[in-house]
Design an enzyme around this catalytic site. Structure first.
Site, PDB file in Angstrom:
ATOM      1  N   GLU A   5      36.183  24.660  81.523  1.00 48.68           N
ATOM      2  CA  GLU A   5      36.305  25.006  80.106  1.00 48.68           C
ATOM      3  C   GLU A   5      35.261  26.068  79.749  1.00 48.68           C
ATOM      4  OE1 GLU A   5      35.219  22.012  77.144  1.00 48.68           O
ATOM      5  OE2 GLU A   5      37.171  22.413  76.242  1.00 48.68           O
ATOM      6  N   LYS A  50      26.130  11.423  63.382  1.00 47.96           N
ATOM      7  CA  LYS A  50      25.179  12.391  63.936  1.00 47.96           C
ATOM      8  C   LYS A  50      25.933  13.675  64.268  1.00 47.96           C
ATOM      9  CE  LYS A  50      23.836  14.163  67.737  1.00 47.96           C
ATOM     10  NZ  LYS A  50      23.404  15.493  67.351  1.00 47.96           N
ATOM     11  N   CYS A  52      38.735  22.842  71.701  1.00 43.46           N
ATOM     12  CA  CYS A  52      39.100  22.013  72.860  1.00 43.46           C
ATOM     13  C   CYS A  52      40.576  22.152  73.180  1.00 43.46           C
ATOM     14  CB  CYS A  52      38.770  20.566  72.558  1.00 43.46           C
ATOM     15  SG  CYS A  52      39.452  20.022  70.988  1.00 43.46           S
TER      16      CYS A  52
HETATM   17  P1  NAP Z   1      28.146  18.326  73.613  1.00 46.61           P
HETATM   18  O1  NAP Z   1      26.985  18.971  74.221  1.00 46.61           O
HETATM   19  O2  NAP Z   1      28.910  17.336  74.369  1.00 46.61           O
HETATM   20  O3  NAP Z   1      27.602  17.675  72.245  1.00 46.61           O
HETATM   21  C1  NAP Z   1      28.395  16.925  71.386  1.00 46.61           C
HETATM   22  C2  NAP Z   1      27.511  15.993  70.578  1.00 46.61           C
HETATM   23  O4  NAP Z   1      26.908  15.038  71.446  1.00 46.61           O
HETATM   24  C3  NAP Z   1      26.365  16.712  69.874  1.00 46.61           C
HETATM   25  O5  NAP Z   1      26.145  16.116  68.621  1.00 46.61           O
HETATM   26  C4  NAP Z   1      25.238  16.445  70.832  1.00 46.61           C
HETATM   27  O6  NAP Z   1      23.961  16.553  70.261  1.00 46.61           O
HETATM   28  C5  NAP Z   1      25.505  15.034  71.258  1.00 46.61           C
HETATM   29  N1  NAP Z   1      24.812  14.638  72.477  1.00 46.61           N
HETATM   30  C6  NAP Z   1      24.285  15.429  73.442  1.00 46.61           C
HETATM   31  N2  NAP Z   1      23.683  14.684  74.395  1.00 46.61           N
HETATM   32  C7  NAP Z   1      23.828  13.388  74.030  1.00 46.61           C
HETATM   33  C8  NAP Z   1      23.413  12.141  74.596  1.00 46.61           C
HETATM   34  N3  NAP Z   1      22.730  12.077  75.741  1.00 46.61           N
HETATM   35  N4  NAP Z   1      23.731  10.992  73.946  1.00 46.61           N
HETATM   36  C9  NAP Z   1      24.420  11.026  72.804  1.00 46.61           C
HETATM   37  N5  NAP Z   1      24.816  12.178  72.197  1.00 46.61           N
HETATM   38  C10 NAP Z   1      24.542  13.352  72.810  1.00 46.61           C
HETATM   39  O7  NAP Z   1      29.234  19.359  73.133  1.00 46.61           O
HETATM   40  P2  NAP Z   1      28.968  20.791  72.524  1.00 46.61           P
HETATM   41  O8  NAP Z   1      28.524  21.684  73.600  1.00 46.61           O
HETATM   42  O9  NAP Z   1      28.160  20.652  71.317  1.00 46.61           O
HETATM   43  O10 NAP Z   1      30.500  21.136  72.064  1.00 46.61           O
HETATM   44  C11 NAP Z   1      31.473  21.702  72.882  1.00 46.61           C
HETATM   45  C12 NAP Z   1      32.290  20.665  73.671  1.00 46.61           C
HETATM   46  O11 NAP Z   1      33.018  19.800  72.805  1.00 46.61           O
HETATM   47  C13 NAP Z   1      33.344  21.295  74.530  1.00 46.61           C
HETATM   48  O12 NAP Z   1      33.296  20.787  75.839  1.00 46.61           O
HETATM   49  C14 NAP Z   1      34.664  20.918  73.887  1.00 46.61           C
HETATM   50  O13 NAP Z   1      35.747  20.828  74.719  1.00 46.61           O
HETATM   51  C15 NAP Z   1      34.361  19.631  73.262  1.00 46.61           C
HETATM   52  N6  NAP Z   1      35.289  19.392  72.148  1.00 46.61           N
HETATM   53  C16 NAP Z   1      36.281  18.445  72.258  1.00 46.61           C
HETATM   54  C17 NAP Z   1      37.177  18.222  71.222  1.00 46.61           C
HETATM   55  C18 NAP Z   1      38.249  17.197  71.293  1.00 46.61           C
HETATM   56  O14 NAP Z   1      38.759  16.762  70.273  1.00 46.61           O
HETATM   57  N7  NAP Z   1      38.670  16.748  72.455  1.00 46.61           N
HETATM   58  C19 NAP Z   1      37.063  18.957  70.062  1.00 46.61           C
HETATM   59  C20 NAP Z   1      36.066  19.905  69.978  1.00 46.61           C
HETATM   60  C21 NAP Z   1      35.178  20.094  71.017  1.00 46.61           C
HETATM   61  P3  NAP Z   1      23.216  18.001  70.270  1.00 46.61           P
HETATM   62  O15 NAP Z   1      23.904  18.743  69.205  1.00 46.61           O
HETATM   63  O16 NAP Z   1      21.817  17.714  69.970  1.00 46.61           O
HETATM   64  O17 NAP Z   1      23.445  18.579  71.636  1.00 46.61           O
END
Ligand code: NAP
Ligand code: MG
Length: 472
Positions: free
Chosen positions: A379, A169, A278
């Site tokens: 962040e 997903k 990240c």
């Molecule tokens: P996010 O809101 O956490 O979303 C990530 C994924 O999770 C998306 O596909 C999202 O779907 C899904 N999701 C949201 N709510 C969910 C739920 N209740 N149950 C299951 N899945 C759910 O992150 P983002 O805002 O898209 O991305 C930025 C974040 O990613 C930042 O905090 C960054 O630090 C982190 N990140 C971490 C790494 C690493 O390797 N550590 C790498 C890159 C990014 P939707 O798209 O529909 O919201």
């Protein structure tokens, strides 16, 4: 206008059961460019059923066969390499420089994992037992928009290498990139159901993947907040989880470093992927007595080297934010930094001149930042750097570790032994010394609130294996 209205389930491009759609906008112009169909629980269950069926045979494959599949995927992606780069620049706004570097490296994850498999013993002797390392089962991959196809490559290479089958997903904001990825995976000719892709919202498709008892493991990249929701939900069915979450990476410039080189490098480490990374080095720790010198070099770098604009322009090194929402989030943090009393060295609120249409923010540097400020603790996920002065080496290490996160960190010094000594005291899953950023076989993942588990190489493979000891 493009319509992205197919999922990839059981080896076929299928029409969704869900009826909702979402508009997609170009981050440079904010014009509507596409409409993506959003899956529902039924679409998700279909994909899980296909993966469960495919697991029966795929889990029984030997490593030679799986190495062949990894190589076939590598070849299929390599054939479309330029398309994968172009669609990332176009849809997401990643700079040409970043995307041209990261996409080929991500494609190579399949080649690297094939190499790991060659040397890996799936049935080691442990005491008097033979321990069979068997695939954990059906894996759900849930990922964000900031390097969507790159995350798919990393996670898929390990999961398939282990003999698992997968339901992906992605973020719905990455649907055009996902489309190219689906075509490549289909082209690789994998057995049907081994890889399935469903677009949709996190609280619908992601929630079903978290709750469904036929999913054995979730590998997630995203925010710490959503990571916690998934970890809690996964506990009901005791799913295994790998969580790659947020970061607030410190970058310690020791007093013996060559500042003329280290300070500009540190700016680019902070603005990696336009700051939407990240691993971005967003807290730069510098000796207090040399703060003026640091500020002068940083200001000159911002004026002369950092260029914000159209990501298609190869000389641009900071592109737009992915969405209007992300633009507003970064603007909020710039305002918070001003309110907290940090000194604005460059950038600030509002769009850069001539870039009023898109989601562009001004590359921003705050100096004289206190580590307790929100801009140093939270962040931001945009091109906003905090320069934090330290008194001595011990103080630098204490500030570096004074964070809820622990994903990445950076140390720069003319003395490698000293850099290693400091590296040993930082609580983070990765310490990059003197601007060495990545090794495709080295583990990646977080301490503390940056997550759980590791990706890449042997550590990444083992995260998809369940040891079974056969004794006697
Ligand atoms: P996010 O809101 O956490 O979303 C990530 C994924 O999770 C998306 O596909 C999202 O779907 C899904 N999701 C949201 N709510 C969910 C739920 N209740 N149950 C299951 N899945 C759910 O992150 P983002 O805002 O898209 O991305 C930025 C974040 O990613 C930042 O905090 C960054 O630090 C982190 N990140 C971490 C790494 C690493 O390797 N550590 C790498 C890159 C990014 P939707 O798209 O529909 O919201
Ligand atoms: Mg989200």
């Amino acid at each position: 206008m493009k319509k992205l209205d197919k999922f990839y389930i059981d080896g076929e491009f299928v029409a969704p059961h869900g009826t909702a759609t979402l508009d997609l906008f170009n981050p440079v112009t904010n014009a509507k460019v596409a409409e993506v169909a959003l899956g529902d629980a039924v679409d998700t269950q279909r994909a899980i059923t296909a993966a469960k069926e495919a697991l029966k045979t795929f889990s029984q494959t030997g490593k030679a066969e799986r190495i062949e599949w990894l190589e076939k995927i590598h070849a299929a992606l390599s054939r479309r390499k330029q398309d994968l780069i172009d669609v990332m620049v176009d849809e997401y706004g990643g700079t040409t420089g970043f995307c041209s570097m990261i996409m080929p490296a991500s494609i190579d994850d399949f080649k690297e994992m094939a190499g790991v498999l060659r040397d890996f013993d799936f049935e080691p002797r442990t005491g008097r037992a033979r321990t069979r390392l068997q695939p954990v089962g059906v894996v759900a991959v849930v990922i964000p928009w900031n390097m969507s196809n790159g995350f798919i490559c990393t996670k898929l290479a390990s999961a398939l290498g282990a003999g698992c089958t997968v339901v992906i997903k992605p973020s719905e904001l990455s649907a055009q990139q996902t489309q190219v990825m689906m075509e490549c995976l289909h082209d690789a000719g994998l057995p049907k159901g081994v890889v399935n892709i469903v677009n949709g919202m996190g609280d619908v498709v992601g929630a079903e993947l978290t709750r469904n008892p036929d999913v054995n493991k979730i590998t997630f990249t995203g925010s710490t907040g959503v990571g916690k929701i998934i970890a809690k939900g996964a506990a009901d069915t005791m799913k295994r989880v790998t969580l790659e979450l947020g970061g607030k990476s410190p970058n310690i410039i020791l007093d013996d470093a060559d500042f003329a080189e280290a300070i500009p490098q540190a700016i680019f480490a902070a603005y990696l992927n336009s700051g939407q990374a990240c691993a971005a080095a967003t807290r730069r720790l510098v000796p207090a007595e040399r703060l003026d010198e640091v500020n002068a070099i940083a200001r000159a770098t911002l004026e002369n080297v950092v260029k914000v604009g159209d990501p298609k322009d190869p000389t641009v090194n900071v592109g737009p934010m992915v969405s209007r929402k992300q633009f507003e989030r970064v603007e909020d943090y710039i305002r918070i930094g001003l309110e907290e009393g940090a000194t604005l060295l460059a950038g600030g609120e509002g769009k850069p001149e001539g870039l009023g249409q898109g989601n562009f923010v001004k590359p921003t540097v705050f100096t004289n930042v206190k580590n307790s400020m929100r801009i140093a603790q939270e962040e931001i996920f945009g091109p906003v750097l905090s320069i934090i002065p330290y008194a001595d080496e011990a103080d630098a290490i204490a500030i570096a570790n004074d964070t809820a996160y622990g994903l990445c960190s950076y140390v720069t010094s003319a003395d490698k032994a000293r850099a290693y000594r400091v590296a040993g005291q930082i609580d983070a899953g990765r310490v990059c010394v003197n601007n060495e950023l990545h090794d495709p076989l080295a583990p990646f993942g977080g301490f503390k609130q940056s997550g759980f588990g590791r990706e890449y190489g042997v550590f990444g493979l083992e995260a998809f294996l369940e040891p079974k000891a056969i004794i006697g």
